[in-house]
Design an enzyme around this catalytic site. Structure first.
Site, PDB file in Angstrom:
ATOM      1  CG  ASP A 237      14.177  21.002  22.678  1.00 17.79           C
ATOM      2  OD1 ASP A 237      15.227  21.167  23.336  1.00 17.79           O
ATOM      3  OD2 ASP A 237      13.061  21.405  23.048  1.00 17.79           O
ATOM      4  CG  ASN A 247      19.437  20.495  24.431  1.00 13.15           C
ATOM      5  OD1 ASN A 247      18.269  20.340  24.778  1.00 13.15           O
ATOM      6  ND2 ASN A 247      20.400  20.731  25.308  1.00 13.15           N
TER       7      ASN A 247
HETATM    8  O1  MRU Z   1      13.364  26.642  25.554  1.00 12.58           O
HETATM    9  P1  MRU Z   1      13.225  25.498  26.495  1.00 12.58           P
HETATM   10  O2  MRU Z   1      13.464  25.870  27.918  1.00 12.58           O
HETATM   11  O3  MRU Z   1      11.938  24.755  26.300  1.00 12.58           O
HETATM   12  O4  MRU Z   1      14.392  24.515  26.072  1.00 12.58           O
HETATM   13  C1  MRU Z   1      14.496  23.274  26.715  1.00 12.58           C
HETATM   14  C2  MRU Z   1      15.690  22.490  26.321  1.00 12.58           C
HETATM   15  O5  MRU Z   1      16.431  22.841  25.445  1.00 12.58           O
HETATM   16  C3  MRU Z   1      15.872  21.175  27.027  1.00 12.58           C
HETATM   17  O6  MRU Z   1      17.227  20.854  27.126  1.00 12.58           O
HETATM   18  C4  MRU Z   1      15.168  20.080  26.218  1.00 12.58           C
HETATM   19  O7  MRU Z   1      13.850  20.457  25.943  1.00 12.58           O
HETATM   20  C5  MRU Z   1      15.173  18.790  26.910  1.00 12.58           C
HETATM   21  S1  MRU Z   1      14.084  18.780  28.302  1.00 12.58           S
HETATM   22  C6  MRU Z   1      14.101  17.240  28.967  1.00 12.58           C
END
Ligand code: MRU
Length: 341
Positions: A237, A247
């Site tokens: 992220d 992440n």
């Molecule tokens: O809470 P989320 O579902 O938005 O979290 C997403 C993640 O942690 C993913 O691994 C990250 O955003 C990478 S997406 C290519």
């Protein structure tokens, strides 16, 4: 075929796959306003770092359709108000703030009144989507050599097509290997508490015909100890300048396990997820979500009423645990000091 997570409708709304409905049903929703988009991001109807950036940009364009007749200053003021509303939805993924920053700069640099500025924003949102799709493909191509025939890949959360404008980040090499006819099997962490692995990654891999097996998050150690994981591929992220990265919660534990067991651990992300302005992982704001995500499941309590829950949505993995950062520019190592393009 991977799924397309977002699109613009002929009427100018943003069509999203409502990810809270998966795996029961593939439901799309057409979002017309910024308030609807902000709610969709907050409630994880759209989620995943690259996708929320794209969604916010497209949501701005949809929401500003009614302002096309406005004079320049009023249009820019509306844009700023909407951008601030969208930016406040989730703090951790840099892609959200970065996409909105791009939109603000595009409008500020363009000449003309509301109509001209809206056209410019529409083009910019389209470019953000197209660039992400292309970056995903390049991540997949650069990652192909990491996937030997018969590879056993372990992944966490959903960093696939449902999280991006293209074929994903962590799952991109898996898609490219599958397209190339290479046998690959994915261990899918269920990803407590919101189950992005079970609900989304298992769904999209099965949709694409890629063999996968669901495991509880707690099973990863036993799998690695039994030498049944060749590599770990996760998304990100926000990647700080020193390579620490945020992440989905549980990523750090996987990284520690992988190092202990000698399993290569790769963080796959587009360069848009690198944030040179954040020096190290400690400076990343971690979103904390409602404890009800932990104490209940599918609307039903799984803990005694009143039980306290600590629910960070993300954790930070220090750079020293990462074998390599797989990006659209290939495998890279920190420090990441230059501004991402
Ligand atoms: O809470 P989320 O579902 O938005 O979290 C997403 C993640 O942690 C993913 O691994 C990250 O955003 C990478 S997406 C290519």
């Amino acid at each position: 075929m991977s799924v397309q997570a977002i699109a613009r409708t002929p009427a100018g709304a943003v069509r999203i796959v409502d990810q809270t409905e998966l795996p029961d049903a593939l439901v799309t929703r057409d979002l017309d306003t910024v308030a609807q988009m902000a709610d969709a991001i907050r409630t994880l109807r759209v989620r995943g770092a690259p996708l929320i950036g794209i969604a916010a940009a497209m949501g701005l364009v949809a929401g500003l359709r009614d302002e096309r007749g406005a004079p320049r200053e009023r249009f820019l003021a509306r844009l700023e108000g909407f951008a601030a509303e969208l930016e406040a939805t989730r703090p951790t993924a840099v892609n959200l703030a970065a996409a909105l920053g791009r939109m603000r700069r595009a409008a500020a640099a363009a000449p003309g009144d509301g109509s001209a500025l809206w056209e410019r924003l529409s083009a910019e949102a389209g470019a953000i989507l197209d660039e992400d799709r292309a970056m995903c493909r390049r991540i997949g191509e650069h990652g192909l050599p990491l996937i030997p025939p018969g590879a056993q890949v372990l992944t966490h959360c959903n960093a696939g097509a449902l999280a991006t404008g293209g074929i994903g980040t962590a799952l991109a090499p898996v898609y490219v290997a599958h397209e190339a006819g290479r046998r690959v099997h994915v261990w899918v962490d269920e990803t407590r508490p919101v189950l992005q692995g079970a609900r989304l990654t298992a769904w999209e891999l099965r949709h694409a015909g890629i063999p996968c097996t669901l495991v509880t998050d707690a099973a990863a150690g036993a799998l690695m100890r039994a030498a049944r994981v060749d590599l770990v591929l996760v998304g990100a992220d926000r990647i700080a300048a020193n390579g620490d990265f945020a992440n989905k919660i549980g990523t750090y534990a996987l990284a520690v396990l992988a190092l202990h067991h000698g399993v290569p651990f790769y963080c796959a992300a587009p360069t848009s997820t690198i944030d040179p302005a954040t020096a190290a992982g400690d400076a990343i704001t971690i979103e904390h979500r409602d404890g009800a995500e932990v104490t209940s499941f599918a609307g039903r309590a799984i803990a005694p009423a009143g039980t306290a829950a600590w629910n960070p949505a993300f954790d930070v993995t220090p750079a020293r645990y990462v074998t390599g950062f797989l990006t659209d520019r290939g495998l890279v190592r920190p420090p990441f000091t230059g501004a991402p393009s």
